[in-house]
Write a protein that holds these residues in place. Sequence first.
Motif, mmCIF file in Angstrom:
data_model
loop_
_atom_site.group_PDB
_atom_site.id
_atom_site.type_symbol
_atom_site.label_atom_id
_atom_site.label_comp_id
_atom_site.label_asym_id
_atom_site.label_seq_id
_atom_site.Cartn_x
_atom_site.Cartn_y
_atom_site.Cartn_z
ATOM 1 N N VAL A 32 0.848 -1.195 0.000
ATOM 2 C CA VAL A 32 0.000 0.000 0.000
ATOM 3 C C VAL A 32 0.885 1.247 0.000
ATOM 4 N N ALA A 33 1.896 1.250 0.849
ATOM 5 C CA ALA A 33 2.813 2.393 0.902
ATOM 6 C C ALA A 33 3.551 2.573 -0.430
ATOM 7 N N LEU A 34 3.994 1.470 -1.027
ATOM 8 C CA LEU A 34 4.704 1.542 -2.305
ATOM 9 C C LEU A 34 3.815 2.126 -3.393
ATOM 10 N N VAL A 35 2.574 1.678 -3.476
ATOM 11 C CA VAL A 35 1.652 2.181 -4.495
ATOM 12 C C VAL A 35 1.352 3.663 -4.249
ATOM 13 N N MET A 36 1.269 4.063 -3.000
ATOM 14 C CA MET A 36 1.042 5.484 -2.693
ATOM 15 C C MET A 36 2.221 6.337 -3.168
ATOM 16 N N VAL A 37 3.433 5.856 -2.942
ATOM 17 C CA VAL A 37 4.625 6.604 -3.377
ATOM 18 C C VAL A 37 4.701 6.656 -4.894
ATOM 19 N N VAL A 38 4.430 5.543 -5.561
ATOM 20 C CA VAL A 38 4.439 5.517 -7.031
ATOM 21 C C VAL A 38 3.391 6.492 -7.572
ATOM 22 N N GLY A 39 2.208 6.466 -6.986
ATOM 23 C CA GLY A 39 1.156 7.385 -7.417
ATOM 24 C C GLY A 39 1.539 8.841 -7.199
ATOM 25 N N LEU A 40 2.164 9.129 -6.081
ATOM 26 C CA LEU A 40 2.596 10.499 -5.791
ATOM 27 C C LEU A 40 3.616 10.972 -6.822
ATOM 28 N N PHE A 41 4.629 10.153 -7.083
ATOM 29 C CA PHE A 41 5.647 10.552 -8.057
ATOM 30 C C PHE A 41 5.071 10.666 -9.462
ATOM 31 N N TYR A 42 4.159 9.786 -9.799
ATOM 32 C CA TYR A 42 3.569 9.821 -11.138
ATOM 33 C C TYR A 42 2.681 11.051 -11.306
ATOM 34 N N GLN A 43 1.750 11.240 -10.367
ATOM 35 C CA GLN A 43 0.797 12.337 -10.542
ATOM 36 C C GLN A 43 1.391 13.699 -10.217
ATOM 37 N N GLN A 44 2.169 13.769 -9.156
ATOM 38 C CA GLN A 44 2.710 15.069 -8.769
ATOM 39 C C GLN A 44 4.057 15.374 -9.430
ATOM 40 N N LEU A 46 5.591 13.433 -12.713
ATOM 41 C CA LEU A 46 5.568 13.284 -14.167
ATOM 42 C C LEU A 46 4.398 14.035 -14.808
ATOM 43 N N LEU A 47 3.189 13.841 -14.313
ATOM 44 C CA LEU A 47 2.045 14.517 -14.919
ATOM 45 C C LEU A 47 2.106 16.029 -14.738
ATOM 46 N N ARG A 48 2.601 16.474 -13.603
ATOM 47 C CA ARG A 48 2.741 17.922 -13.379
ATOM 48 C C ARG A 48 3.775 18.499 -14.349
ATOM 49 N N LEU A 49 4.824 17.751 -14.614
ATOM 50 C CA LEU A 49 5.845 18.193 -15.559
ATOM 51 C C LEU A 49 5.281 18.265 -16.979
ATOM 52 N N ILE A 50 4.464 17.304 -17.355
ATOM 53 C CA ILE A 50 3.895 17.251 -18.704
ATOM 54 C C ILE A 50 2.797 18.293 -18.895
ATOM 55 N N HIS A 51 1.850 18.348 -17.962
ATOM 56 C CA HIS A 51 0.659 19.181 -18.143
ATOM 57 C C HIS A 51 0.724 20.535 -17.447
ATOM 58 N N GLY A 52 1.530 20.663 -16.423
ATOM 59 C CA GLY A 52 1.531 21.881 -15.626
ATOM 60 C C GLY A 52 0.497 21.781 -14.521
ATOM 61 N N ALA A 64 -10.607 12.915 -15.207
ATOM 62 C CA ALA A 64 -9.822 12.326 -16.293
ATOM 63 C C ALA A 64 -8.664 11.472 -15.789
ATOM 64 N N LEU A 65 -8.297 11.610 -14.527
ATOM 65 C CA LEU A 65 -7.182 10.840 -13.973
ATOM 66 C C LEU A 65 -7.650 9.631 -13.166
ATOM 67 N N ASP A 66 -8.972 9.433 -13.082
ATOM 68 C CA ASP A 66 -9.519 8.381 -12.223
ATOM 69 C C ASP A 66 -9.130 6.968 -12.664
ATOM 70 N N ASN A 67 -9.118 6.701 -13.933
ATOM 71 C CA ASN A 67 -8.799 5.358 -14.451
ATOM 72 C C ASN A 67 -7.616 5.442 -15.404
ATOM 73 N N ASP A 68 -6.493 5.836 -14.881
ATOM 74 C CA ASP A 68 -5.291 6.029 -15.696
ATOM 75 C C ASP A 68 -4.559 4.695 -15.881
ATOM 76 N N PRO A 69 -4.553 4.151 -17.096
ATOM 77 C CA PRO A 69 -3.885 2.859 -17.315
ATOM 78 C C PRO A 69 -2.368 2.919 -17.097
ATOM 79 N N MET A 70 -1.773 4.074 -17.311
ATOM 80 C CA MET A 70 -0.330 4.206 -17.101
ATOM 81 C C MET A 70 -0.005 4.088 -15.613
ATOM 82 N N LEU A 71 -0.801 4.725 -14.766
ATOM 83 C CA LEU A 71 -0.586 4.629 -13.325
ATOM 84 C C LEU A 71 -0.798 3.197 -12.845
ATOM 85 N N ALA A 72 -1.831 2.542 -13.339
ATOM 86 C CA ALA A 72 -2.083 1.146 -12.962
ATOM 87 C C ALA A 72 -0.924 0.255 -13.393
#
Length: 165
Positions: A32-44, A46-52, A64-72
Amino acid sequence: MPKHLLRPQGDFPVAGPIRRFAAIFYDFLLCVALVMVVGLFYQQGLLRLIHGSERLLELSQAGALDNDPMLASLALLSLFAFFAKFWTHNGQTLGMQAWGLRIQNADGSAISLWQALLRFVVAIGSWLFCGLGFLWMLWDKSGRSWHDIYSESRVVQLPKGSHKQ
């Protein structure tokens, strides 16, 4: 490639279901902790870098981010990497270390990456079938679960004190 023999060596008994489920619970908390960290790095990250920041907020509020196949996919790959590293290196995840368990081949060697992948995929299937693959160890004469059978490995209980190296 020579097989990596695990220490300590010996003919250890197959681990019982209570210890196995206790180790699973410990590892579940780590996952659970690992998935939380991966999600944090991905959304905050990579996605912040790409989209702003502003566009990311808009996407989030629109769902639009609810069912993100890349995050899964990243979460699944991270979980596999976690288990594969521990299983192929010393045969023990952190939960297994706490409960004195180890995954190994019949000859006492560490499992291969292919065996780790089989264990991981079949264990997911075991959970999808309401845990039947795990409960199978109660009926199997050798105390094996589905992922033990398909990966040709076994979970053993180490003698007290030997797993605290």
